[in-house]
Design an enzyme around this catalytic site. Structure first.
Site, PDB file in Angstrom:
ATOM      1  N   CYS A   1       0.829  -1.214   0.000  1.00  0.00           N
ATOM      2  CA  CYS A   1       0.000   0.000   0.000  1.00  0.00           C
ATOM      3  C   CYS A   1       0.869   1.274   0.000  1.00  0.00           C
ATOM      4  CB  CYS A   1      -0.905  -0.027   1.232  1.00  0.00           C
ATOM      5  SG  CYS A   1      -1.772   1.504   1.573  1.00  0.00           S
TER       6      CYS A   1
ATOM      7  N   CYS B   1      -0.006   3.808   2.690  1.00  0.00           N
ATOM      8  CA  CYS B   1       0.454   3.400   4.021  1.00  0.00           C
ATOM      9  C   CYS B   1       1.908   3.824   4.224  1.00  0.00           C
ATOM     10  CB  CYS B   1       0.323   1.888   4.191  1.00  0.00           C
ATOM     11  SG  CYS B   1      -1.371   1.278   4.042  1.00  0.00           S
TER      12      CYS B   1
END
Length: 107
Positions: A29, A32
């Site tokens: 991600c 993230c």
């Protein structure tokens, strides 16, 4: 920020007498990864919370139970009750995260 790896750890931490912040992430991600440079400062600025990182893919059943549909996302628990959530698939700024934590303190 400590990494959590088992549902048992998650369930135990949910029961804490202190507010526990779960950061839901995944290794793939990019939004993230964007958070990582400022997470230490957010943790330092919020000593009333305990912070833990969870990999959504590793703890998929728990993520489904908590309805974590987008990452990065935050959930906060204390004494077995959810105090708040900041769940979306959108990139989050340090200011948005702090605003969320401030709102949870008032619960």
């Amino acid at each position: 920020m400590k990494q959590i790896h088992t549902p048992e750890e998650v369930n135990s931490l949910k029961q804490s007498d202190r507010p526990v912040v779960f950061l839901w992430t995944a290794s793939w991600c990019p939004d993230c990864v964007y958070l990582y440079p400022f997470l230490d400062q957010i943790e330092k600025d919020n000593p009333d919370f305990d912070f833990y990182k969870l990999d959504r893919d590793e703890l998929l059943d728990e993520a489904i139970d908590q309805e974590i549909l987008g990452i990065p996302s935050f959930t906060v628990f204390k004494g077995g009750k959810e105090l708040g959530r900041f769940v979306s698939k959108l990139r989050k700024t340090p200011q948005e995260i702090q605003q969320f934590l401030n709102s949870v303190k008032e619960v």
